[in-house]
Design a protein around this motif. Structure first.
Motif, short mmCIF file in Angstrom:
data_model
loop_
_atom_site.label_atom_id
_atom_site.label_comp_id
_atom_site.label_asym_id
_atom_site.label_seq_id
_atom_site.Cartn_x
_atom_site.Cartn_y
_atom_site.Cartn_z
N LEU A 49 2.39 1.68 -3.49
CA LEU A 49 1.36 2.12 -4.43
C LEU A 49 1.02 3.60 -4.24
O LEU A 49 0.85 4.34 -5.21
CB LEU A 49 0.09 1.29 -4.24
CG LEU A 49 -0.09 0.05 -5.11
CD1 LEU A 49 -1.34 -0.71 -4.67
CD2 LEU A 49 -0.21 0.42 -6.58
N LEU A 59 -13.69 -2.48 -7.80
CA LEU A 59 -13.39 -2.82 -6.41
C LEU A 59 -14.60 -2.67 -5.50
O LEU A 59 -14.73 -3.40 -4.52
CB LEU A 59 -12.26 -1.92 -5.89
CG LEU A 59 -10.88 -2.16 -6.51
CD1 LEU A 59 -9.92 -1.09 -6.05
CD2 LEU A 59 -10.36 -3.54 -6.13
N GLU A 92 -9.08 -0.16 -0.37
CA GLU A 92 -8.75 -1.48 -0.90
C GLU A 92 -7.27 -1.63 -1.27
O GLU A 92 -6.74 -2.74 -1.22
CB GLU A 92 -9.60 -1.78 -2.13
CG GLU A 92 -11.06 -2.03 -1.82
CD GLU A 92 -11.25 -3.25 -0.94
OE1 GLU A 92 -10.80 -4.34 -1.33
OE2 GLU A 92 -11.82 -3.10 0.14
N LEU A 93 -6.63 -0.53 -1.64
CA LEU A 93 -5.29 -0.65 -2.21
C LEU A 93 -4.16 -0.12 -1.35
O LEU A 93 -3.03 -0.61 -1.45
CB LEU A 93 -5.24 0.05 -3.58
CG LEU A 93 -6.13 -0.55 -4.67
CD1 LEU A 93 -6.05 0.29 -5.92
CD2 LEU A 93 -5.73 -1.99 -4.96
N THR A 94 -4.42 0.87 -0.52
CA THR A 94 -3.29 1.50 0.17
C THR A 94 -3.39 1.51 1.67
O THR A 94 -2.42 1.84 2.34
CB THR A 94 -3.10 2.96 -0.30
OG1 THR A 94 -4.22 3.74 0.12
CG2 THR A 94 -2.94 3.03 -1.80
N LEU A 154 -10.90 3.10 -3.52
CA LEU A 154 -9.55 2.81 -4.01
C LEU A 154 -8.55 2.82 -2.86
O LEU A 154 -7.72 1.91 -2.73
CB LEU A 154 -9.13 3.84 -5.07
CG LEU A 154 -9.93 3.90 -6.36
CD1 LEU A 154 -9.42 5.04 -7.24
CD2 LEU A 154 -9.86 2.58 -7.12
N LEU A 159 -1.26 -3.82 -11.58
CA LEU A 159 -1.56 -2.52 -10.97
C LEU A 159 -0.58 -1.44 -11.41
O LEU A 159 -0.91 -0.24 -11.39
CB LEU A 159 -1.54 -2.63 -9.45
CG LEU A 159 -2.59 -3.56 -8.83
CD1 LEU A 159 -2.36 -3.68 -7.32
CD2 LEU A 159 -3.99 -3.06 -9.12
N GLY A 197 0.81 -1.21 0.00
CA GLY A 197 0.00 0.00 0.00
C GLY A 197 0.84 1.26 0.00
O GLY A 197 0.54 2.23 -0.70
N ARG A 232 -7.92 -1.18 -12.26
CA ARG A 232 -9.04 -1.27 -11.33
C ARG A 232 -9.93 -0.04 -11.51
O ARG A 232 -9.48 1.02 -11.97
CB ARG A 232 -8.57 -1.31 -9.87
CG ARG A 232 -7.66 -2.47 -9.52
CD ARG A 232 -8.38 -3.79 -9.50
NE ARG A 232 -7.49 -4.85 -8.99
CZ ARG A 232 -6.64 -5.54 -9.74
NH1 ARG A 232 -6.54 -5.28 -11.04
NH2 ARG A 232 -5.89 -6.49 -9.20
N LEU A 258 -8.11 3.73 -11.72
CA LEU A 258 -7.21 3.57 -10.57
C LEU A 258 -6.52 4.86 -10.17
O LEU A 258 -6.15 5.04 -9.01
CB LEU A 258 -6.16 2.49 -10.89
CG LEU A 258 -5.19 2.11 -9.77
CD1 LEU A 258 -5.94 1.65 -8.53
CD2 LEU A 258 -4.23 1.03 -10.26
#
Length: 417
Positions: free
Chosen positions: A18, A143, A396-398, A393, A55, A15, A80, A99
């Motif tokens: 990203l 997502l 879920e991702l960072t 976002l 990603l 995370g 995403r 994304l």
């Protein structure tokens, strides 16, 4: 299922990397190591995983630095997607973002305000499905949905704690019901908090800054972001500046407080004030309804921009009150920037910006240490909807471990991810 400490640490590292790539737009592995404090070997391994997951992509070479040019990486926008849904009192805005947070599709419609939630949410779900289909977005890459609204709410269980627009919405599990209709995770959040985080994701503010957001649609809300994370408080109902008292002897507000800012400076307050001025009301052909007063507010704002002295006086008075709130926000949180977001700033935003900046410059406690900039949102009228999508976002991702422990409900499991 419990997450092991080792795996949780791995998620956090991914995370972090990203988020730095997102912030930098395009960067090298060497720069990632310098920005994160991670070793070159760890960065190489994490970037390799992110590329394998689709990603992140390599995008050529950076400028020469005396040695071999460094390979740059950036987010893969099409990897995403997420959806943002803003439920307002008289309208609904739905956006799809990629994304990077860039808007790829949008729709809006009226009619949900006076519907019971059992009818309104299936309509919202059908509009989301139609928008995803129109945008040709691969549903497997979506997502989830960020559902944003006003008033107090319980994010943990996804319910609204306000009887607005009707009593039927009070305590209704809006997030779980919408999740069931769509088959996607749904995260409920405050519109002002969402608008605030959208500025961060799209790079409108410095990554480590502390900034505030004043959000004005039918009501007035606020949000504060510290180093990329929304300040939540104990129940995620923080920074509700529309309900701070600016008159301790004022009228009681439906929220239970007295003399609330929203009742002096909000769009409905300006419309009421204008209706008490017969010549102005007649000149602007004002005819407010319960669910359409934003149209009347826009007429007042447009007249203020055009130089109508009475309309200008009303808007400047509203802006002055908001300036007091901005000073309070600055004093409490020591922010360096205040973003003005929401549809009600769309027409007379320049007037609001100038007056609020004057108040902040004149009265902020830390003004001799650092300036506080008052700026318009980069996301305009759709700031809350875009921010809702961005919160998904980010979640879920960072953010491997959100500070408030609140995560979207996973459809079909009843667990948090």
């Amino acid at each position: 299922m419990a997450t092991s400490p080792l795996w949780a640490s791995r998620l956090k590292t991914r995370g972090l990397v990203l988020d730095v790539i997102r912030s930098a737009r395009a960067t090298s592995r060497v720069e990632l190591a310098a920005a994160t404090g991670l070793t070159g070997a760890t960065i190489s391994e994490v970037v390799r995983e992110l590329i394998a997951d689709g990603l992140v992509v390599e995008v050529g070479r950076g400028a020469p630095t005396g040695g071999k040019p460094r390979t740059l990486v950036q987010l893969n926008p099409q990897a995403r997607y997420s959806v943002g849904v803003q439920l307002e009192r008289n309208t609904c805005v739905i956006v799809v973002v990629d994304l990077t947070g860039r808007q790829v599709a949008r729709t809006s419609f009226q009619g949900t305000a006076m519907m019971p939630p059992e009818r309104a949410l299936p309509l919202v779900a059908s509009q989301v499905e139609a928008l995803l289909a129109t945008a040709a977005v691969d549903r497997g890459k979506v997502l989830g949905v960020g559902l944003v609204g006003y008033g107090p709410q319980d994010r943990r269980v996804g319910t609204l704690l306000t009887p607005q627009p009707t009593e039927e919405w009070l305590g209704y599990p809006v997030a779980p019901r919408l999740a069931e209709s769509l088959g996607l995770p749904v995260l409920l959040d405050n519109d002002a908090a969402a608008a605030a985080i959208g500025e961060y994701w799209l790079g409108a503010v410095a990554p480590r800054s502390t900034y505030g957001c004043i959000y004005m649609a039918t009501g007035i809300g606020g949000g504060v972001v510290v180093a990329g994370e929304v300040y939540r408080g104990s129940s995620s109902n923080s920074v509700e500046i529309g309900h701070i008292s600016i008159d301790v002897n004022g009228e009681e507000c439906p929220c239970g407080n007295v003399g609330c800012l929203e009742n002096y400076a909000g769009p409905s307050a300006l419309v009421r004030q204008a209706m008490a001025m017969p010549e102005l009301a007649q000149r602007l052909a004002l005819a407010p309804t319960d669910d359409g007063f934003l149209t009347e507010f826009a007429r007042i704002a447009a007249a203020a921009n055009a130089g109508d002295p009475e309309a200008r006086d009303l808007v400047e008075r509203s802006a002055r009150h908001l300036g007091y709130a901005a000073v309070t926000m600055s004093t409490l949180f020591d922010v360096d920037t205040i973003v003005l977001a929401g549809p009600s700033f769309a027409v007379a935003g320049s007037i609001y910006q100038a007056v609020i900046q004057q108040e902040v410059d004149r009265r902020t406690f830390a003004r001799r240490v650092h300036p506080v900039r008052v700026v318009p949102s980069v996301n305009g009228s759709d700031a809350a909807a875009i921010g809702g999508a961005v919160l998904v976002l980010q979640s879920e991702l960072t953010l491997a471990h959100p500070q408030d422990g609140v995560r979207p409900l996973l459809v079909g499991t009843g667990e948090s991810p």
